[in-house]
Design a protein around this motif. Structure first.
Motif, mmCIF file in Angstrom:
data_model
loop_
_atom_site.group_PDB
_atom_site.id
_atom_site.type_symbol
_atom_site.label_atom_id
_atom_site.label_comp_id
_atom_site.label_asym_id
_atom_site.label_seq_id
_atom_site.Cartn_x
_atom_site.Cartn_y
_atom_site.Cartn_z
ATOM 1 N N GLY A 1 0.792 -1.234 0.000
ATOM 2 C CA GLY A 1 0.000 0.000 0.000
ATOM 3 C C GLY A 1 0.818 1.275 0.000
ATOM 4 N N GLY B 1 3.149 2.540 2.037
ATOM 5 C CA GLY B 1 4.601 2.404 2.146
ATOM 6 C C GLY B 1 5.262 3.329 3.153
ATOM 7 N N GLY C 1 -4.615 -10.887 12.107
ATOM 8 C CA GLY C 1 -5.380 -10.741 10.865
ATOM 9 C C GLY C 1 -5.395 -9.327 10.323
ATOM 10 N N GLN D 1 1.014 3.829 13.600
ATOM 11 C CA GLN D 1 2.049 3.874 12.557
ATOM 12 C C GLN D 1 3.281 4.661 13.001
ATOM 13 O OE1 GLN D 1 -0.241 4.971 9.035
ATOM 14 N NE2 GLN D 1 0.462 3.092 8.080
HETATM 15 C C1 GAR Z 1 0.782 -0.822 8.731
HETATM 16 O O1 GAR Z 1 0.072 -0.175 9.746
HETATM 17 C C2 GAR Z 1 0.984 -2.284 9.056
HETATM 18 O O2 GAR Z 1 1.060 -2.540 10.412
HETATM 19 C C3 GAR Z 1 -0.249 -2.895 8.463
HETATM 20 O O3 GAR Z 1 -0.470 -2.190 7.283
HETATM 21 C C4 GAR Z 1 -0.027 -0.847 7.438
HETATM 22 C C5 GAR Z 1 0.816 -0.477 6.230
HETATM 23 O O4 GAR Z 1 1.161 0.881 6.263
HETATM 24 N N1 GAR Z 1 -0.034 -4.300 8.225
HETATM 25 C C6 GAR Z 1 -0.982 -5.221 8.338
HETATM 26 O O5 GAR Z 1 -2.128 -4.961 8.646
HETATM 27 C C7 GAR Z 1 -0.511 -6.636 8.055
HETATM 28 N N2 GAR Z 1 -1.589 -7.566 8.231
HETATM 29 P P1 GAR Z 1 2.252 1.457 5.265
HETATM 30 O O6 GAR Z 1 1.911 0.962 3.865
HETATM 31 O O7 GAR Z 1 2.100 2.951 5.342
HETATM 32 O O8 GAR Z 1 3.606 0.988 5.713
#
Ligand code: GAR
Length: 188
Positions: free
Chosen positions: A10, A12, A118, A171
């Motif tokens: 996504g 990143g 999940g 985050q």
């Molecule tokens: C993060 O918050 C990570 O913890 C989560 O997706 C987001 C990505 O943010 N991951 C999950 O939910 C894994 N199951 P980013 O693209 O801005 O790094």
């Protein structure tokens, strides 16, 4: 210098946090390649801006999860990757990838594991009424969000929190512990 391969789906922001930590020499590593699975993922733009090779492996092009993981493992090996970092990777991992990089795959998850495994961890924490949640860096095993925990950070849930406000505070912690956990783990 640890050779990293990053998998992201996504925005990143965690990819960026790792790249920043490398640039500021908090982390002695190099991102050899970004692999992303969504053509529109903003993370690809971030890689381009940092001159990091980015490879799109679109999961829709593969009928089996194993086939995607085979392509991922091949790409990581082509770039001589030593440690794989899942930074917002929203695909379930199979034995194929785990066998290619045993004990070398790290994931960031937006809860204090083992709570709220999940893909809806933040929603579930909000709905559950807990007052503290957070994020976890852990090793990836076949069972989702269940491998050895490397680092965690706690985040309070405030009465006025929405999914958005809580996610952004989680985050901010992820951006600290993901590079820190990689720095410690790479010494093993
Ligand atoms: C993060 O918050 C990570 O913890 C989560 O997706 C987001 C990505 O943010 N991951 C999950 O939910 C894994 N199951 P980013 O693209 O801005 O790094």
């Amino acid at each position: 210098v640890a050779k990293l391969g990053i998998l992201a789906s996504g925005d990143g922001s965690n990819f960026e946090a790792v790249a920043q930590a490398i640039q500021t020499r908090q982390l002695n590593a190099k991102i050899e390649v970004l692999i992303y699975n969504n053509p529109d993922a903003y993370v690809a733009k971030r890689a381009e801006n940092s001159n990091i090779p980015a490879v799109l492996l679109n999961h829709r092009d593969y009928t089996q999860r194993e086939d995607l993981d085979t392509a991922i493992a091949k790409t990581l090996q082509q770039y001589n990757v030593e440690i794989v970092v899942m930074a917002g990777w929203m695909r379930i991992v199979t034995q194929v990838l785990i066998d290619a990089f045993p004990d070398k795959i790290i994931n960031i998850h937006p809860s204090l594991l083992p709570s709220f495994k999940g893909s809806r961890a933040i929603e579930q924490a909000l709905a559950s009424g807990v007052k503290i949640t957070g994020c976890t860096v852990h090793l990836v095993s076949l069972e989702v969000d269940s491998g050895k925990i490397l680092m965690q950070s706690a985040v309070p849930i405030l009465p006025e929190d929405t999914l958005k406000t809580l996610h952004s505070r989680i985050q901010a912690e992820e951006h600290k512990i993901l590079p820190a956990a990689i720095a410690i783990y790479r010494l093993h």
